[in-house]
Design a protein around this motif. Structure first.
Motif, PDB file in Angstrom:
ATOM      1  N   PHE A   1      35.547  47.856  53.084  1.00  0.00           N
ATOM      2  CA  PHE A   1      37.046  47.785  52.985  1.00  0.00           C
ATOM      3  C   PHE A   1      37.640  48.444  51.685  1.00  0.00           C
ATOM      4  N   ALA A   2      37.154  48.301  50.540  1.00  0.00           N
ATOM      5  CA  ALA A   2      37.870  48.979  49.510  1.00  0.00           C
ATOM      6  C   ALA A   2      37.901  50.561  49.785  1.00  0.00           C
ATOM      7  N   THR A   3      36.707  51.191  50.228  1.00  0.00           N
ATOM      8  CA  THR A   3      36.903  52.527  50.499  1.00  0.00           C
ATOM      9  C   THR A   3      37.965  52.797  51.355  1.00  0.00           C
ATOM     10  N   ASP A   4      38.040  52.256  52.600  1.00  0.00           N
ATOM     11  CA  ASP A   4      39.141  52.392  53.549  1.00  0.00           C
ATOM     12  C   ASP A   4      40.474  52.138  52.982  1.00  0.00           C
ATOM     13  N   TYR A   5      40.616  51.136  52.156  1.00  0.00           N
ATOM     14  CA  TYR A   5      41.868  51.027  51.242  1.00  0.00           C
ATOM     15  C   TYR A   5      42.237  52.199  50.323  1.00  0.00           C
ATOM     16  N   ALA A   6      41.375  52.692  49.592  1.00  0.00           N
ATOM     17  CA  ALA A   6      41.549  53.687  48.805  1.00  0.00           C
ATOM     18  C   ALA A   6      41.895  54.983  49.561  1.00  0.00           C
ATOM     19  N   GLU A   7      41.133  55.081  50.770  1.00  0.00           N
ATOM     20  CA  GLU A   7      41.652  56.267  51.609  1.00  0.00           C
ATOM     21  C   GLU A   7      43.074  56.275  51.935  1.00  0.00           C
ATOM     22  N   GLY A   8      43.475  55.033  52.485  1.00  0.00           N
ATOM     23  CA  GLY A   8      44.717  54.910  52.823  1.00  0.00           C
ATOM     24  C   GLY A   8      45.665  55.092  51.731  1.00  0.00           C
ATOM     25  N   ILE A   9      45.432  54.642  50.335  1.00  0.00           N
ATOM     26  CA  ILE A   9      46.434  55.094  49.416  1.00  0.00           C
ATOM     27  C   ILE A   9      46.519  56.692  49.030  1.00  0.00           C
ATOM     28  N   ARG A  10      45.128  57.254  48.891  1.00  0.00           N
ATOM     29  CA  ARG A  10      45.172  58.605  48.939  1.00  0.00           C
ATOM     30  C   ARG A  10      46.192  59.538  49.843  1.00  0.00           C
ATOM     31  N   THR A  11      46.140  59.208  51.203  1.00  0.00           N
ATOM     32  CA  THR A  11      46.839  59.787  52.173  1.00  0.00           C
ATOM     33  C   THR A  11      48.250  59.172  52.296  1.00  0.00           C
ATOM     34  N   SER A  12      48.668  58.247  51.447  1.00  0.00           N
ATOM     35  CA  SER A  12      49.901  57.769  51.762  1.00  0.00           C
ATOM     36  C   SER A  12      50.177  56.923  52.837  1.00  0.00           C
ATOM     37  N   ALA A  13      49.102  56.315  53.676  1.00  0.00           N
ATOM     38  CA  ALA A  13      49.027  55.690  54.936  1.00  0.00           C
ATOM     39  C   ALA A  13      49.444  54.485  54.811  1.00  0.00           C
ATOM     40  N   HIS A  14      49.471  53.943  53.495  1.00  0.00           N
ATOM     41  CA  HIS A  14      50.211  52.584  53.150  1.00  0.00           C
ATOM     42  C   HIS A  14      50.264  52.431  51.835  1.00  0.00           C
ATOM     43  N   ARG A  15      50.915  51.472  51.143  1.00  0.00           N
ATOM     44  CA  ARG A  15      51.458  51.228  50.054  1.00  0.00           C
ATOM     45  C   ARG A  15      50.366  50.693  49.146  1.00  0.00           C
ATOM     46  N   ILE A  16      50.389  50.641  48.026  1.00  0.00           N
ATOM     47  CA  ILE A  16      49.499  49.968  46.955  1.00  0.00           C
ATOM     48  C   ILE A  16      49.599  48.272  46.795  1.00  0.00           C
ATOM     49  N   ALA A  17      48.615  47.647  47.050  1.00  0.00           N
ATOM     50  CA  ALA A  17      48.557  46.297  46.854  1.00  0.00           C
ATOM     51  C   ALA A  17      48.424  45.910  45.469  1.00  0.00           C
ATOM     52  N   GLN A  18      49.220  45.510  44.626  1.00  0.00           N
ATOM     53  CA  GLN A  18      48.840  44.955  43.177  1.00  0.00           C
ATOM     54  C   GLN A  18      48.550  43.909  43.022  1.00  0.00           C
ATOM     55  N   THR A  19      48.820  43.074  43.936  1.00  0.00           N
ATOM     56  CA  THR A  19      48.170  41.402  44.002  1.00  0.00           C
ATOM     57  C   THR A  19      47.598  41.263  45.221  1.00  0.00           C
ATOM     58  N   PRO A  20      46.714  40.194  45.276  1.00  0.00           N
ATOM     59  CA  PRO A  20      46.287  39.642  46.694  1.00  0.00           C
ATOM     60  C   PRO A  20      47.371  39.310  47.724  1.00  0.00           C
ATOM     61  N   ASP A  21      48.623  38.586  47.145  1.00  0.00           N
ATOM     62  CA  ASP A  21      49.475  38.436  48.046  1.00  0.00           C
ATOM     63  C   ASP A  21      50.105  39.661  48.554  1.00  0.00           C
ATOM     64  N   GLU A  22      50.240  40.754  47.872  1.00  0.00           N
ATOM     65  CA  GLU A  22      50.629  41.940  48.531  1.00  0.00           C
ATOM     66  C   GLU A  22      49.739  42.656  49.650  1.00  0.00           C
ATOM     67  N   LEU A  23      48.354  42.253  49.391  1.00  0.00           N
ATOM     68  CA  LEU A  23      47.417  42.715  50.155  1.00  0.00           C
ATOM     69  C   LEU A  23      47.546  41.893  51.621  1.00  0.00           C
ATOM     70  N   VAL A  24      47.634  40.793  51.415  1.00  0.00           N
ATOM     71  CA  VAL A  24      47.776  39.905  52.722  1.00  0.00           C
ATOM     72  C   VAL A  24      49.054  40.255  53.470  1.00  0.00           C
ATOM     73  N   LEU A  25      50.085  40.639  52.648  1.00  0.00           N
ATOM     74  CA  LEU A  25      51.330  40.901  53.512  1.00  0.00           C
ATOM     75  C   LEU A  25      51.053  42.542  54.191  1.00  0.00           C
TER      76      LEU A  25
END
Length: 380
Positions: free
Chosen positions: A245-269
């Motif tokens: 999951f962390a690898t997929d999340y990092a790839e989404g950040i790298r390609t700007s496919a989604h925003r950064i989740a600085q907190t768990p609350d932001e990841l759930v959103l």
């Protein structure tokens, strides 16, 4: 006339004389270019025509001597020399410079990675409604050199193109924003700092208005190592679901496919907004649980409020009050967390519940918190 205006006019006149001599156009036409609003500096000081000319002579990589220029219209050691139309050449270079100024400065230890030919097409798309709707490879390199950006040859050399020192992730964001047929970025963490200011200034100039207030480059954002985002990125090398999951999340950040989740609350959103598999959601829930387990006491998570309602009631002899109902999205995104308050003298009651079968099994309220201060943690 103030001394400042006198100095500015003198600088324009000196630039016009130098540009007239360099390009072979008459002085009046050169001065007219110097005076255009688009050439007065948007993200920085007005680019000097004399500085542009000196760059072709003195730059350590692209500098030449006399008429023997190393750089030409098509690029590095191009067969064709410069072709000036006498109307927009200086304005084009000034606008290309503004486009390059909007990027974050590249660290001195970083090697340029963005090819000039790719970058010139991106800048063309950005400046499509300006005199710089066409940008030659050579002029892109020229403007970058005049601005002092790092420039390097490709390994092996023998190319018309050079590598330009702008951040690759910011260029990728801009490429997707301005080039047709691209999927627009959903995360804006790699947006070039000057992008919005430049866009707004160009729109004002196109409407015949001044470019607006000077731009102030924002201070670099220093990533806090203790954020949930930083922790999650560090899990990408784990050979199990959280690592996947962390690898997929990092790839989404790298390609700007989604925003950064600085907190768990932001990841759930974020998960509520994105399409994902049940396995990805379970891994995210496990990651949140592991992260919260490192903190004492656990802060839990809060979800997004989606509605609130308050109704006044007459009371039952002890005075009037109100009944309050607040609803929040549950973590899975399909149900509700309901918070209710009976604020009636003599009948004060406060309660909350997870109104979702799945989330009742997978999440629980933290103990020791008031109803209004509720927070959830995963059941693992």
């Amino acid at each position: 006339m103030t001394s400042n205006n006198h100095s500015q006019n003198r600088a324009l006149q000196q630039d016009a004389r130098a540009w007239s001599e360099f390009t072979g156009i008459n002085y009046t036409a050169a001065l007219r270019q110097m005076q255009k609003p688009l050439a007065q500096g948007i993200l920085g000081e007005r680019v000097s025509a004399r500085q542009l000319i000196a760059t072709l002579e003195d730059h350590p990589l692209i500098g030449g001597t006399g008429d023997d220029f190393v750089l030409g219209e098509s690029g590095f050691y191009a067969d064709n020399s410069w072709s000036f139309d006498g109307e927009n050449d200086y304005i084009e270079l000034a606008l290309i410079t503004e486009a390059l100024r909007m990027f974050s400065p590249l660290a001195k230890t970083e090697t340029p990675e963005v090819g000039s030919y790719t970058l010139k097409h991106t800048v063309e798309a950005l400046l499509t409604d300006t005199p710089a709707a066409y940008v030659s490879n050579g002029r892109l390199i020229w403007a970058a050199a005049a601005l002092g950006l790092p420039i390097a040859e490709y390994d092996g050399g023998s190319s018309l193109n050079l590598l330009i020192g702008v951040p690759d992730n910011e260029h990728d964001y801009l490429f997707k924003m301005v080039r047709s047929g691209q999927t627009r970025p959903q995360g804006h963490h790699f947006r070039p700092p000057g992008y919005e200011h430049l866009q707004a200034a160009l729109a004002r100039c196109a409407a015949g208005e001044p470019a607006g207030d000077p731009w102030v480059r924002p201070a670099p954002v220093v990533e806090e190592p203790a954020t949930f985002h930083a922790w999650l990125l560090a899990q990408a090398d784990r050979d199990e679901p959280i690592g996947d999951f962390a690898t997929d999340y990092a790839e989404g950040i790298r390609t700007s496919a989604h925003r950064i989740a600085q907190t768990p609350d932001e990841l759930v959103l974020l998960l509520n907004e994105l399409t994902h598999s049940p396995e990805a959601y379970d891994a995210a829930r496990a990651a949140i649980g592991e992260w919260l387990g490192t903190m004492e006491p656990s802060p839990g998570i809060r979800t997004m409020r989606i509605s609130s309602h308050r109704e006044d009631v007459g009371g039952y002899g002890a005075g009037s009050g109100d009944m309050e109902r607040l609803e929040y999205r549950c973590p899975c995104g399909y149900g509700r967390i309901v918070e209710e308050h009976d604020n009636i003298p003599g009948f004060r009651e406060h309660s909350h519940r997870i109104d979702c079968g799945q989330c009742r099994e997978e999440w629980r309220f933290l103990e020791g918190r008031s109803v209004r201060d509720w927070a959830l943690e995963p059941v693992l």
